[in-house]
Design a protein around this motif. Structure first.
Motif, PDB file in Angstrom:
ATOM      1  N   ALA A  27       1.006  -1.075  -0.035  1.00  0.00           N
ATOM      2  CA  ALA A  27      -0.064  -0.123  -0.014  1.00  0.00           C
ATOM      3  C   ALA A  27       0.836   1.413  -0.070  1.00  0.00           C
ATOM      4  N   GLY A  28       2.187   1.181   0.342  1.00  0.00           N
ATOM      5  CA  GLY A  28       3.019   2.347   0.143  1.00  0.00           C
ATOM      6  C   GLY A  28       3.313   2.591  -1.361  1.00  0.00           C
ATOM      7  N   GLY A  29       3.131   2.129  -2.285  1.00  0.00           N
ATOM      8  CA  GLY A  29       3.269   2.341  -3.683  1.00  0.00           C
ATOM      9  C   GLY A  29       4.620   2.002  -4.323  1.00  0.00           C
ATOM     10  N   ASN A  30       5.518   1.128  -3.341  1.00  0.00           N
ATOM     11  CA  ASN A  30       6.800   0.718  -3.973  1.00  0.00           C
ATOM     12  C   ASN A  30       7.078  -0.657  -4.704  1.00  0.00           C
ATOM     13  N   ASN A  31       5.592  -1.009  -4.718  1.00  0.00           N
ATOM     14  CA  ASN A  31       5.526  -2.439  -5.551  1.00  0.00           C
ATOM     15  C   ASN A  31       6.472  -3.557  -4.924  1.00  0.00           C
ATOM     16  N   TYR A  32       6.464  -3.665  -3.698  1.00  0.00           N
ATOM     17  CA  TYR A  32       7.410  -4.840  -3.058  1.00  0.00           C
ATOM     18  C   TYR A  32       6.406  -6.016  -3.407  1.00  0.00           C
ATOM     19  N   ASN A  33       7.384  -6.923  -3.728  1.00  0.00           N
ATOM     20  CA  ASN A  33       6.466  -8.382  -3.826  1.00  0.00           C
ATOM     21  C   ASN A  33       6.610  -9.098  -2.787  1.00  0.00           C
ATOM     22  N   PRO A  34       5.291  -9.407  -2.135  1.00  0.00           N
ATOM     23  CA  PRO A  34       5.048 -10.283  -0.888  1.00  0.00           C
ATOM     24  C   PRO A  34       6.130 -11.479  -0.838  1.00  0.00           C
ATOM     25  N   ALA A  35       6.118 -11.961  -2.038  1.00  0.00           N
ATOM     26  CA  ALA A  35       7.120 -13.181  -2.132  1.00  0.00           C
ATOM     27  C   ALA A  35       8.446 -13.077  -1.391  1.00  0.00           C
ATOM     28  N   ASP A  36       9.030 -11.933  -1.413  1.00  0.00           N
ATOM     29  CA  ASP A  36      10.431 -11.430  -0.978  1.00  0.00           C
ATOM     30  C   ASP A  36      10.378 -11.173   0.393  1.00  0.00           C
ATOM     31  N   TYR A  37       9.359 -11.129   1.081  1.00  0.00           N
ATOM     32  CA  TYR A  37       9.484 -10.668   2.419  1.00  0.00           C
ATOM     33  C   TYR A  37       8.526 -11.808   3.393  1.00  0.00           C
ATOM     34  N   ALA A  38       8.639 -11.629   4.413  1.00  0.00           N
ATOM     35  CA  ALA A  38       7.861 -12.300   5.535  1.00  0.00           C
ATOM     36  C   ALA A  38       7.399 -11.562   6.841  1.00  0.00           C
ATOM     37  N   PHE A  39       6.511 -11.777   7.460  1.00  0.00           N
ATOM     38  CA  PHE A  39       5.759 -11.330   8.381  1.00  0.00           C
ATOM     39  C   PHE A  39       6.776 -11.558   9.699  1.00  0.00           C
ATOM     40  N   ALA A  40       7.243 -12.668   9.987  1.00  0.00           N
ATOM     41  CA  ALA A  40       7.992 -12.928  11.090  1.00  0.00           C
ATOM     42  C   ALA A  40       9.036 -13.973  10.698  1.00  0.00           C
ATOM     43  N   VAL A  41      10.202 -13.662  11.199  1.00  0.00           N
ATOM     44  CA  VAL A  41      11.492 -14.095  10.746  1.00  0.00           C
ATOM     45  C   VAL A  41      12.189 -14.718  12.242  1.00  0.00           C
ATOM     46  N   ALA A  42      12.634 -15.959  12.248  1.00  0.00           N
ATOM     47  CA  ALA A  42      13.596 -16.245  13.553  1.00  0.00           C
ATOM     48  C   ALA A  42      15.052 -16.419  12.883  1.00  0.00           C
ATOM     49  N   SER A  43      15.926 -15.954  13.685  1.00  0.00           N
ATOM     50  CA  SER A  43      17.318 -15.897  13.347  1.00  0.00           C
ATOM     51  C   SER A  43      18.387 -16.059  14.448  1.00  0.00           C
ATOM     52  N   ALA A  44      19.325 -16.568  14.607  1.00  0.00           N
ATOM     53  CA  ALA A  44      20.320 -16.883  15.390  1.00  0.00           C
ATOM     54  C   ALA A  44      20.989 -15.483  15.519  1.00  0.00           C
ATOM     55  N   TYR A  45      21.313 -15.038  16.893  1.00  0.00           N
ATOM     56  CA  TYR A  45      22.013 -13.814  17.028  1.00  0.00           C
ATOM     57  C   TYR A  45      22.835 -14.044  18.558  1.00  0.00           C
ATOM     58  N   GLY A  46      24.104 -13.820  18.270  1.00  0.00           N
ATOM     59  CA  GLY A  46      25.004 -13.841  19.386  1.00  0.00           C
ATOM     60  C   GLY A  46      24.823 -15.468  19.877  1.00  0.00           C
ATOM     61  N   SER A  47      24.580 -15.558  20.993  1.00  0.00           N
ATOM     62  CA  SER A  47      24.540 -16.984  21.504  1.00  0.00           C
ATOM     63  C   SER A  47      23.351 -17.614  21.800  1.00  0.00           C
ATOM     64  N   GLY A  48      22.200 -16.882  21.136  1.00  0.00           N
ATOM     65  CA  GLY A  48      20.899 -17.310  21.309  1.00  0.00           C
ATOM     66  C   GLY A  48      20.027 -16.967  19.878  1.00  0.00           C
ATOM     67  N   ASN A  49      18.653 -16.756  19.972  1.00  0.00           N
ATOM     68  CA  ASN A  49      17.960 -16.511  18.770  1.00  0.00           C
ATOM     69  C   ASN A  49      17.075 -15.373  19.078  1.00  0.00           C
ATOM     70  N   VAL A  50      16.598 -14.836  18.099  1.00  0.00           N
ATOM     71  CA  VAL A  50      15.548 -13.733  18.106  1.00  0.00           C
ATOM     72  C   VAL A  50      14.546 -14.225  17.069  1.00  0.00           C
ATOM     73  N   ILE A  51      13.197 -13.533  17.426  1.00  0.00           N
ATOM     74  CA  ILE A  51      12.160 -13.493  16.438  1.00  0.00           C
ATOM     75  C   ILE A  51      11.896 -12.026  16.193  1.00  0.00           C
ATOM     76  N   VAL A  52      11.529 -11.726  14.864  1.00  0.00           N
ATOM     77  CA  VAL A  52      11.169 -10.446  14.470  1.00  0.00           C
ATOM     78  C   VAL A  52       9.753 -10.485  13.868  1.00  0.00           C
ATOM     79  N   ALA A  53       8.950  -9.657  14.096  1.00  0.00           N
ATOM     80  CA  ALA A  53       7.614  -9.575  13.719  1.00  0.00           C
ATOM     81  C   ALA A  53       7.497  -8.207  13.020  1.00  0.00           C
TER      82      ALA A  53
END
Length: 91
Positions: A27-53
């Motif tokens: 809706a921002g007009g940049n025509n981003y493709n939803p297939a290239d992005y996620a709503f939530a991602v988990a990733s290792a960070y340092g000695s642990g994990n993070v989840i970003v929503a």
């Protein structure tokens, strides 16, 4: 999950735990493709994990808070999703 006006997360080294549905649009007009992005991602960070929503209201309640976004913890399965995230991060 039930989410409104979400941001997409691009994390090439993260594990997508909730993709953005392909029928969503930018809706921002940049025509981003939803297939290239996620709503939530988990990733290792340092000695642990993070989840970003991609939505600030996901963890808030709807007790009259409208800035930055109304709380959506009671919508759909959002509470279950967040509890699963906490369980994953605590394991």
């Amino acid at each position: 999950m039930q989410v409104w006006d979400s941001c997409g997360i691009g994390a090439p080294n993260g594990e997508v735990i909730l993709p953005i549905p392909l029928d969503c649009y930018d809706a921002g007009g940049n025509n981003y493709n939803p297939a290239d992005y996620a709503f939530a991602v988990a990733s290792a960070y340092g000695s642990g994990n993070v989840i970003v929503a991609g939505h600030s209201g996901i963890a808030g309640d709807d007790n009259g808070v409208t800035c930055a976004s109304p709380g959506e913890i009671g919508c759909g399965s959002n509470l279950t999703f967040l509890m699963n995230c906490i369980g994953y991060l605590g394991s």
